[in-house]
Design an enzyme around this catalytic site. Structure first.
Site, PDB file in Angstrom:
ATOM      1  N   GLY A  42       0.811  -1.209   0.000  1.00  0.00           N
ATOM      2  CA  GLY A  42       0.000   0.000   0.000  1.00  0.00           C
ATOM      3  C   GLY A  42       0.844   1.259   0.000  1.00  0.00           C
ATOM      4  O   GLY A  42       1.880   1.341  -0.676  1.00  0.00           O
ATOM      5  N   CYS A  43       0.410   2.259   0.784  1.00  0.00           N
ATOM      6  CA  CYS A  43       1.083   3.560   0.783  1.00  0.00           C
ATOM      7  C   CYS A  43       2.518   3.494   1.274  1.00  0.00           C
ATOM      8  O   CYS A  43       3.323   4.389   0.974  1.00  0.00           O
ATOM      9  CB  CYS A  43       0.285   4.556   1.633  1.00  0.00           C
ATOM     10  SG  CYS A  43      -1.309   5.011   0.919  1.00  0.00           S
ATOM     11  N   ALA A  44       2.884   2.470   2.021  1.00  0.00           N
ATOM     12  CA  ALA A  44       4.266   2.329   2.500  1.00  0.00           C
ATOM     13  C   ALA A  44       5.189   1.764   1.444  1.00  0.00           C
ATOM     14  O   ALA A  44       6.405   1.696   1.645  1.00  0.00           O
ATOM     15  CB  ALA A  44       4.302   1.437   3.742  1.00  0.00           C
ATOM     16  N   LEU A  77       3.651   5.565   5.713  1.00  0.00           N
ATOM     17  CA  LEU A  77       2.775   4.727   6.524  1.00  0.00           C
ATOM     18  C   LEU A  77       1.878   3.924   5.598  1.00  0.00           C
ATOM     19  O   LEU A  77       1.413   4.433   4.575  1.00  0.00           O
ATOM     20  CB  LEU A  77       1.921   5.595   7.443  1.00  0.00           C
ATOM     21  CG  LEU A  77       2.669   6.427   8.477  1.00  0.00           C
ATOM     22  CD1 LEU A  77       1.782   7.545   9.008  1.00  0.00           C
ATOM     23  CD2 LEU A  77       3.147   5.545   9.624  1.00  0.00           C
TER      24      LEU A  77
END
Length: 350
Positions: A141-143, A335
């Site tokens: 994901g965003c990480a 994160l």
């Protein structure tokens, strides 16, 4: 990390279809507004997101119809592959390296399923060697921009002198649901865009920055904060509104621990280069790390121009710092689902 790994180049790309935020609000009102009795009360999220425009994988009219999993997958494969080839080719050109000189390809993407994976499909368009090592990664994901870069750096360090190409492509917009949207969908239509980024990494080379360390922190019992939910029509977004508060409570201690694992403290860092998950998240990071309000200007600038593109976004931020000259020592952080914080230590190279 056994020895520093240099970032030789960094390239970014976005799809051609631009969505202005005012148009996003009008379209959301048209497509999913009727599913919310309090849509007008929720609508200010579009104004407060800090976003002026985003880029989408498909033309706006494509999103007006509910799409099947098959249709979403076909769009993902077409657009993600095109972005992969574009951004990888540009990163290789900037590094002065032919595709045949790449020894390992790390591909990070969590917004679609590709088997064979994107780098295998790209071999029909870029002349990678047939013995190139392929490492596709899903679920970050965003990480993913930070964790994927850390993985690519570790692979480069494990084989000194080898060339590693890191590519991340995310098409968040393809997850739009129009038949039974919830508040997470509403927020995502105000926040997420599509994009790609690529870097070329190698030990013992000059570049604009060296990766000298990395660390992660995953909190227990936080699986419901962010991620995907499998549904008949594809991937449905899981996005908890408590993220900014969580960041304010937890980020400073986590960052202190991650830096400590690399022999550093908060005071040793000249600049934090952060994934801008949203305007409130950026504010929360500044509060948690005692940064002056407004100091994460490039983060807000990327959010303003592109929205949250998931994994590639932090590399768009890094590219803006690269253009003006990276600080002597910085930390790139993001994160993502897990719930996880991921960091990279960057040292400026002359």
């Amino acid at each position: 990390m056994s020895q520093p790994v240099s970032i030789l180049s960094l390239a970014t790309a976005t799809p051609a279809h631009v969505l202005e935020q005012e148009q996003a609000l009008a379209t959301a009102r048209e497509l999913i507004g009727g599913q919310f009795a309090d849509f007008d009360r929720l609508a200010p999220v579009y104004d407060n997101a800090g976003i002026a425009r985003r880029q989408l994988a498909m033309p706006l009219d494509w999103y007006r119809s509910e799409r099947s999993f098959e249709e979403r997958s076909a769009a993902y494969l077409d657009v993600a592959l095109a972005l992969f080839v574009e951004v990888a080719g540009r990163a290789l050109d900037l590094a002065g390296i032919d595709a045949a000189g790449v020894d390992t390809i790390v591909t990070v993407s969590s917004t679609g399923i590709a088997t064979p994976s994107l780098e295998a499909r790209a071999m029909a368009h870029l002349p990678f060697r047939t013995d190139v090592r392929r490492v596709p990664v899903f679920g970050l994901g965003c990480a993913g921009g930070t964790t994927g870069m850390a993985l690519a750096a570790q692979l480069a360090a494990a084989r000194p002198g080898s060339t590693v190409l890191f590519v991340t492509v995310e098409l968040c917009s393809l997850a739009l649901r129009t038949n039974r949207a919830d508040k997470a969908d509403l927020i995502s239509t105000a926040l997420f865009g599509d994009g790609a980024a690529a870097c070329v990494l190698r030990t013992g080379e000059n570049g604009f920055a060296a990766i000298t360390g990395s660390a992660e922190k995953t909190w227990n019992d936080t699986l419901d904060i962010m991620g995907w939910r499998a549904e008949p029509t594809g991937l449905g977004v899981v996005l908890n509104r408590a993220i900014p508060g969580f960041v304010r409570r937890e980020m400073r201690e986590a960052m202190t621990a991650m830096l400590g694992a690399n022999g550093l403290s908060l005071g040793d860092i000249d600049r934090f280069i952060c994934h801008p998950g949203g305007a409130k998240v950026v504010d929360a990071i500044e509060d948690a790390l005692d940064l002056p309000p407004g100091s994460l200007a490039h983060e807000r600038g990327v959010l303003h121009d592109h929205g949250n593109m998931s994994a590639p976004t932090v590399l768009f931020v890094l590219d803006r710092y690269r253009a003006e000259g990276v600080p002597p020592r910085s930390v790139m952080s993001a994160l993502g689902p897990g719930f996880t914080a991921s960091t990279l230590i960057l040292e400026r190279l002359s």
